[in-house]
Scaffold this motif. Structure first.
Motif, PDB file in Angstrom:
ATOM      1  N   VAL A   1     -12.939 -56.922   7.763  1.00 48.80           N
ATOM      2  CA  VAL A   1     -14.066 -57.437   8.201  1.00 48.80           C
ATOM      3  C   VAL A   1     -14.255 -58.896   8.059  1.00 48.80           C
ATOM      4  CG1 VAL A   1     -16.568 -57.224   8.029  1.00 48.80           C
ATOM      5  CG2 VAL A   1     -15.139 -55.041   8.114  1.00 48.80           C
TER       6      VAL A   1
ATOM      7  N   GLY B   1     -21.666 -59.640   8.567  1.00 50.21           N
ATOM      8  CA  GLY B   1     -20.367 -58.778   9.094  1.00 50.21           C
ATOM      9  C   GLY B   1     -20.402 -57.535   8.380  1.00 50.21           C
TER      10      GLY B   1
ATOM     11  N   SER C   1     -22.730 -55.010   9.704  1.00 49.12           N
ATOM     12  CA  SER C   1     -22.313 -54.324  10.911  1.00 49.12           C
ATOM     13  C   SER C   1     -21.244 -53.220  10.934  1.00 49.12           C
ATOM     14  CB  SER C   1     -21.841 -55.484  11.810  1.00 49.12           C
ATOM     15  OG  SER C   1     -22.837 -56.658  12.344  1.00 49.12           O
ATOM     16  N   ALA C   2     -20.763 -53.449   9.519  1.00 57.16           N
ATOM     17  CA  ALA C   2     -19.686 -52.502   9.196  1.00 57.16           C
ATOM     18  C   ALA C   2     -20.430 -51.505   8.386  1.00 57.16           C
ATOM     19  CB  ALA C   2     -18.665 -53.258   8.463  1.00 57.16           C
TER      20      ALA C   2
ATOM     21  N   MET D   1     -13.072 -54.840   2.134  1.00 53.09           N
ATOM     22  CA  MET D   1     -13.554 -55.120   3.266  1.00 53.09           C
ATOM     23  C   MET D   1     -12.747 -56.404   4.028  1.00 53.09           C
ATOM     24  SD  MET D   1     -15.573 -52.822   3.876  1.00 53.09           S
ATOM     25  CE  MET D   1     -16.305 -53.378   5.300  1.00 53.09           C
TER      26      MET D   1
END
Length: 522
Positions: free
Chosen positions: A340, A306, A309-310, A337
């Motif tokens: 996320v 994750g 992906s960010a 984060m």
């Protein structure tokens, strides 16, 4: 999961640590001892807890007797040194230290080794030391907790200023409520002095896990600062210059000492960043621990995916079943984060916990070898924290260790920068007055890396353990020397005195001094 213990002690300690009479490397009857060009007739020591004789987390009666100035004074007495006085601890009737005021314990008693529990603890006793004023200037003007600017602060010994603006140890000593530590010291008209002040200007920040503020050179009013802030270079230089001007005003000679980098002391070097083995995670059952590791790895892999992906770097480590694994920590320098992480966990069997876990892990990462865990972390890692169910309630495993338990690389850099600056100031001011410097920073670095040999015995800066019985120089608080550590300090100061002033003084044999107090139970 029960608390993970990293520092194990055995019953064998009972035979390994005994009290014994200090010995000297050289015979005291040797007529070749001399003061050289120094005059020890009125010796005064200024500083903080390192000067006072503080050890094992407290000031106590017998501990104070091993303060390095008191040890120096005994050797000075062989070559013309005069009387040396220290604040009275006659009211410490049980020899446990601490301070009690108005029925409340305001300073804890000393730490001991509890053989039954297998480790260090604060002794189960009530202090008898009070704030009753002694109103006298002493030759040992070491005040535990004092920073550089405190030595020149009027009212630091005024009981009305407790707890924020005054110091209970100086309250017991101060000649008047508004005097300063420095004023009382110079009232004794010293002919020789030691000045080891400055460690607390950095140490309190380090002990708090970097929770304080690094004060800039433009900030010059310490009364507006927090207790854990790093002193501004301007204030440090001004205070240090004032101290040295006063101590040398009548022509006195002496020795000053640099500030050790606190990250080399056992309080910050004992607890590893990766103590989470399968056995520890399984509370002694490695099979249970391996199952926990598999569960955690599934979570950590998903979180890393994750984050990537960010467009964020991975923060979580894949655990091994065959080696130690890192603890989870909060890193305040990381971007938050939470959103996320919440989204990732929403797609797992733990979806109902996603909002809470997202908030909890938003700035979390696994520790690396560059992080330093404080000594007190050893007693909390693995304990249950918060309201989340297992396995998401284990401190340092799924609940990140909070700031006070970790020094991150950024925080360590702040400490190193300040220590370097303060030591440069010490050298410059002392050099201008032809006062020699005992480089305790360099000595500590050598102790923590290669060790130092005295009389055929190699000492180091490790924390107390079975393997270091007889050679460990630090007390149970992990910050201050024990009795043999103070003998070691006295020897290092005498080396400087001999080199600069041409004196000849008998060295101590450190390992003949006592170590920790060991009790069968507490």
């Amino acid at each position: 999961m029960k608390s993970t213990k990293y520092i194990l002690f055995s019953l064998a300690l009972a035979t390994g640590v005994i009290s014994c009479e200090p010995e000297f490397k050289d015979e005291l009857s040797n007529a070749s001892y001399s003061a050289g060009t120094a005059d020890f007739s009125r010796y005064v020591a200024v500083g903080n807890s390192l000067t006072s004789g503080y050890m094992d987390g407290a000031m106590y009666r017998t501990g104070q007797s091993y303060s390095f100035p008191n040890l120096l004074a005994k050797q000075f007495a062989l070559v013309g040194g005069g009387e040396f006085t220290q604040p009275s601890y006659a009211d410490d009737v049980n020899n446990v230290g601490g301070i009690i005021a108005n029925g409340n314990v305001i300073q804890s008693p000393k730490m001991i080794i509890n053989l039954k529990a297998g480790g260090p603890q604060v002794i189960n006793a009530t202090p008898t030391v009070t704030l009753a004023p002694q109103a006298k200037a002493f030759n040992n003007m070491g005040v535990p907790g004092a920073k550089s600017f405190h030595l020149v602060a009027p009212g630091y010994g005024n009981p009305a200023g407790l707890p924020a603006a005054a110091n209970p140890y100086f309250v017991r000593m101060a000649t008047t409520p508004n005097t300063t530590v420095l004023a009382d010291a110079v009232s004794l008209n010293p002919t020789f002095f030691t000045n080891w002040i400055g460690s607390n200007d950095v140490l309190s920040y380090a002990l708090s896990g970097g929770a304080g503020v690094v004060r800039s050179a433009a900030e010059t009013d310490p009364t507006t600062w927090g207790a854990n802030d790093i002193t501004s270079t301007t204030v440090f230089a001004g205070a240090y210059a004032a101290i040295m001007d006063a101590l040398t005003a009548n022509g006195a000679k002496g020795v000053v000492a640099t500030i050790p980098n606190v990250t080399s002391i056992p309080y910050f070097t004992t607890v590893p960043f990766n103590p989470l083995t399968a056995t520890a995670l399984g509370q002694g059952n490695p099979e249970v621990g391996e199952a926990t590791i598999n569960t955690l790895n599934a979570l950590f892999v998903g979180l890393n995916q994750g984050l990537e992906s960010a467009q964020q770097a991975k923060r979580f480590t894949t655990f091994s079943t065959a080696a130690g694994n890192p603890v989870l920590i909060v890193d305040e320098t990381l971007p938050d984060m939470s959103a996320v992480i919440t989204a990732v966990i929403s797609q797992t069997p733990y979806a109902a916990l996603a909002p809470q876990l997202g908030t909890l892990l938003g700035k979390a990462r696994h520790a690396t070898a560059s992080d330093l865990l404080v000594l007190t972390a050893s007693s909390v890692i693995g304990t249950e924290q918060g309201s989340l169910p297992a396995p998401f309630n284990a401190f340092g495993v799924t609940v990140p260790l909070t700031d006070q338990f970790v020094l991150t690389p950024d925080e360590q850099a702040n400490i190193t920068t300040a220590t370097t600056s303060f030591n440069q100031t010490i050298r410059q001011i002392a050099g201008a007055k032809d006062i020699p410097v005992a480089d305790m920073n360099a000595i500590m670095q050598q102790l923590s890396t290669n060790g130092i040999v005295y009389s055929g015995i190699k000492y180091n800066a490790n924390y107390f353990s079975t393997a270091t019985v007889g050679i460990v120089l630090f007390s149970l608080d992990g910050v201050h020397p024990n009795a043999r550590g103070y003998a070691f300090v006295a020897n290092e100061v005498m080396k400087v005195i001999e080199k600069h002033y041409g004196a000849k003084l008998p060295e101590y044999v450190p390992n003949t001094f006592p170590g920790a107090t060991i009790l069968p139970t507490n």
